[in-house]
Design an enzyme around this catalytic site. Sequence first.
Site, PDB file in Angstrom:
ATOM      1  N   LEU A   9     -51.381   7.122  10.892  1.00  0.00           N
ATOM      2  CA  LEU A   9     -51.181   8.042  12.012  1.00  0.00           C
ATOM      3  C   LEU A   9     -51.823   7.466  13.273  1.00  0.00           C
ATOM      4  CD1 LEU A   9     -52.001  11.394  10.208  1.00  0.00           C
ATOM      5  CD2 LEU A   9     -49.834  10.167  10.330  1.00  0.00           C
ATOM      6  N   ALA A  10     -50.983   7.204  14.250  1.00  0.00           N
ATOM      7  CA  ALA A  10     -51.507   6.555  15.454  1.00  0.00           C
ATOM      8  C   ALA A  10     -50.767   6.991  16.707  1.00  0.00           C
ATOM      9  CB  ALA A  10     -51.415   5.034  15.287  1.00  0.00           C
ATOM     10  N   ARG A  16     -59.799  12.970  23.996  1.00  0.00           N
ATOM     11  CA  ARG A  16     -61.251  12.921  24.187  1.00  0.00           C
ATOM     12  C   ARG A  16     -61.770  11.540  24.607  1.00  0.00           C
ATOM     13  NH1 ARG A  16     -62.018  15.716  18.389  1.00  0.00           N
ATOM     14  NH2 ARG A  16     -59.876  14.970  18.238  1.00  0.00           N
ATOM     15  N   GLY A  83     -48.818  17.311  16.141  1.00  0.00           N
ATOM     16  CA  GLY A  83     -49.850  17.389  15.108  1.00  0.00           C
ATOM     17  C   GLY A  83     -49.662  16.374  13.993  1.00  0.00           C
ATOM     18  N   ASN A 184     -63.374  16.740   5.964  1.00  0.00           N
ATOM     19  CA  ASN A 184     -62.196  15.954   5.592  1.00  0.00           C
ATOM     20  C   ASN A 184     -62.192  14.648   6.392  1.00  0.00           C
ATOM     21  OD1 ASN A 184     -59.561  15.038   5.102  1.00  0.00           O
ATOM     22  ND2 ASN A 184     -58.679  16.446   6.617  1.00  0.00           N
ATOM     23  N   ARG A 455     -69.249 -45.752  50.667  1.00  0.00           N
ATOM     24  CA  ARG A 455     -70.151 -45.151  51.639  1.00  0.00           C
ATOM     25  C   ARG A 455     -70.406 -46.162  52.755  1.00  0.00           C
ATOM     26  NH1 ARG A 455     -74.225 -45.838  46.809  1.00  0.00           N
ATOM     27  NH2 ARG A 455     -75.050 -47.860  47.406  1.00  0.00           N
TER      28      ARG A 455
HETATM   29  C1  UD1 Z   1     -58.126  15.135  11.750  1.00  0.00           C
HETATM   30  C2  UD1 Z   1     -57.954  16.210  10.650  1.00  0.00           C
HETATM   31  C3  UD1 Z   1     -59.323  16.738  10.262  1.00  0.00           C
HETATM   32  C4  UD1 Z   1     -60.228  15.608   9.836  1.00  0.00           C
HETATM   33  C5  UD1 Z   1     -60.291  14.502  10.900  1.00  0.00           C
HETATM   34  C6  UD1 Z   1     -60.999  13.289  10.310  1.00  0.00           C
HETATM   35  C7  UD1 Z   1     -55.814  17.268  11.157  1.00  0.00           C
HETATM   36  C8  UD1 Z   1     -55.116  18.446  11.708  1.00  0.00           C
HETATM   37  N1  UD1 Z   1     -57.136  17.275  11.166  1.00  0.00           N
HETATM   38  O1  UD1 Z   1     -58.679  15.804  12.873  1.00  0.00           O
HETATM   39  O2  UD1 Z   1     -59.191  17.668   9.187  1.00  0.00           O
HETATM   40  O3  UD1 Z   1     -61.534  16.109   9.589  1.00  0.00           O
HETATM   41  O4  UD1 Z   1     -58.961  14.093  11.276  1.00  0.00           O
HETATM   42  O5  UD1 Z   1     -61.145  12.262  11.230  1.00  0.00           O
HETATM   43  O6  UD1 Z   1     -55.161  16.352  10.673  1.00  0.00           O
HETATM   44  N2  UD1 Z   1     -51.950  11.878  15.321  1.00  0.00           N
HETATM   45  C9  UD1 Z   1     -50.598  11.629  15.345  1.00  0.00           C
HETATM   46  N3  UD1 Z   1     -49.749  12.588  15.814  1.00  0.00           N
HETATM   47  C10 UD1 Z   1     -50.191  13.798  16.246  1.00  0.00           C
HETATM   48  C11 UD1 Z   1     -51.588  14.056  16.215  1.00  0.00           C
HETATM   49  C12 UD1 Z   1     -52.440  13.075  15.748  1.00  0.00           C
HETATM   50  O7  UD1 Z   1     -50.148  10.559  14.960  1.00  0.00           O
HETATM   51  O8  UD1 Z   1     -49.340  14.626  16.654  1.00  0.00           O
HETATM   52  C13 UD1 Z   1     -52.862  10.817  14.844  1.00  0.00           C
HETATM   53  C14 UD1 Z   1     -53.900  10.422  15.862  1.00  0.00           C
HETATM   54  O9  UD1 Z   1     -53.425   9.352  16.649  1.00  0.00           O
HETATM   55  C15 UD1 Z   1     -55.074  10.025  15.003  1.00  0.00           C
HETATM   56  C16 UD1 Z   1     -54.908  10.849  13.745  1.00  0.00           C
HETATM   57  O10 UD1 Z   1     -53.578  11.300  13.739  1.00  0.00           O
HETATM   58  O11 UD1 Z   1     -55.043   8.644  14.666  1.00  0.00           O
HETATM   59  C17 UD1 Z   1     -55.870  12.038  13.709  1.00  0.00           C
HETATM   60  O12 UD1 Z   1     -55.639  12.840  14.844  1.00  0.00           O
HETATM   61  P1  UD1 Z   1     -56.809  13.548  15.631  1.00  0.00           P
HETATM   62  O13 UD1 Z   1     -56.219  14.332  16.730  1.00  0.00           O
HETATM   63  O14 UD1 Z   1     -57.861  12.571  15.959  1.00  0.00           O
HETATM   64  O15 UD1 Z   1     -57.321  14.556  14.493  1.00  0.00           O
HETATM   65  P2  UD1 Z   1     -58.759  15.173  14.353  1.00  0.00           P
HETATM   66  O16 UD1 Z   1     -58.911  16.294  15.308  1.00  0.00           O
HETATM   67  O17 UD1 Z   1     -59.780  14.114  14.379  1.00  0.00           O
HETATM   68 CA    CA Z   2     -59.737  11.962  14.763  1.00  0.00          CA
END
Ligand code: UD1
Ligand code: CA
Length: 474
Positions: A9-10, A16, A83, A184, A455
């Site tokens: 997931l990226a 933040r 999400g 988590n 020189r």
């Molecule tokens: C997420 C978890 C949380 C966990 C934490 C651990 C969820 C809802 N929550 O929260 O339970 O404790 O990671 O680090 O999953 N991303 C996408 N698409 C999106 C949103 C996010 O690809 O629509 C990717 C982000 O780029 C990131 C990862 O998913 O690499 C996690 O997303 P982030 O928003 O950082 O989740 P957290 O709030 O940290």
């Molecule tokens: Ca995160």
Amino acid sequence: MKNFAAIVLAAGKGTRMKSVRAKVLHPICGRPMLYYPLRLLKELGAKKTVVVVGYGADEVKGAFKDSRKWGKLKFCIQSPQLGTGHALMCASKELKGFTGGDVLILSGDVPLITRQTIKALMKIHRRQGTEGGRKALPVLSLISTLVDDPTGYGRVIRDADGRVERIVEDRDLEASERAINEVNAGIYLVNSAFLFANLKRLTRKNVQGEYYLPDLVALATDQGKRVSALTHFDPEEVMGVNNRQELAKAASIMRRNINTELMLGGVTIIDPEATYIDYGVRVGRDTTIHPNVHLLGSTVMGKGSTVEEGSRIADSTLGDGTVVKSFSVIESSKIGKGVSIGPFARLRPENTIGDGARVGNFVEVKKTRIGKGTKANHLTYLGDSVIGSDVNIGAGTITCNYDGIRKYITRIGDGAFIGSDSQLIAPLTVGKDAYIGSGSTITKDVPAGALALSRPAQKILKDWVKKKGLKKRR
Ligand code: UD1
Ligand code: CA
């Protein structure tokens, strides 16, 4: 593990981070954060890896486009980003046809996770337990950890028997759940059939209005399916990077690991807290690294060498027994054995320095080949030059390589002697064993064995001061 695919997931912006750059591209020890989970999946032999990108998708894809390195990577674009659960829906399209195995899900922002931990997760995922009186394998296994400050993380909620029941995001917590400090880590192994069947059941009924991936846990337990959790003893390894403070923390942990590995391999690091070595840099045994040294990129250092304080070496190879003295900068250069560089030397890209050569203080070298045993000890600029072996470059020598439009080459033969304060106007060839008299401006080629002087002859005007009436009173 034999049959598993992976999703990374990226796609998130990383709000933040307060950055225009996608979070997963922020570097840690010389590589974008996303490099680490991707390299891990390659090591583990994932059948297929889908990277979900969205914010800054082109830049993220661009950073991993080298297909020789990243062969089986597939990218999918998540837009808009609704999400982590939505990200999975998007990735699952790329995984059509992948059945009968498990899907490992990693977060692009959890860079310190190790191979051993994933192996342990795979192990608990294959362990049967009893669920509703029957023996069953987990449909989902996840990594959790205990932290002092759980703020920001999803909490692991367990039932009366201690079994994982669901995960609640920080912003959705009941007051009574706030203090739960098992969190988590965002790393999951999920049975593919369960995953594909349940993705469509995720909803956006939560404070953020997002599809939450961790809701798969409650979906499983509600269906009487088994969920396992591997509770990791080391929260540092599973930490997520969400802001610049966590970025710095993750980098310092990784740096510590890199330095520890080097020290255990026979490298002396005087102060590991103040030594900055990128991931992948190699250093030979019995080399000593002083404080505030940066060894960056693809640098490889030989054995029995020394790098003194404050030096910065990037993308360079240095032979055994080489000494880089204080405050020197070396970029993209190849340096032989037993060479001495600095203090205060600057090697700009594309130099080749022969064995035993010396490049001393306030010497700048660029796109230059220096032969064995050649010395340029003081205050010199050598650019676009080909210099033989055992040449002496006197203090203050300058290769004038630029006429305002083009760059030209200076060639100096073996054994030549360039007197101090000489300007060599390129294009120019100085033959073998030739001498250049100090203070010369050399514009024409100098044959081998010749002396060139340019020189004006010295004049003496006797009593000149007195005649001019310039004598000062004392
Ligand atoms: C997420 C978890 C949380 C966990 C934490 C651990 C969820 C809802 N929550 O929260 O339970 O404790 O990671 O680090 O999953 N991303 C996408 N698409 C999106 C949103 C996010 O690809 O629509 C990717 C982000 O780029 C990131 C990862 O998913 O690499 C996690 O997303 P982030 O928003 O950082 O989740 P957290 O709030 O940290
Ligand atoms: Ca995160």
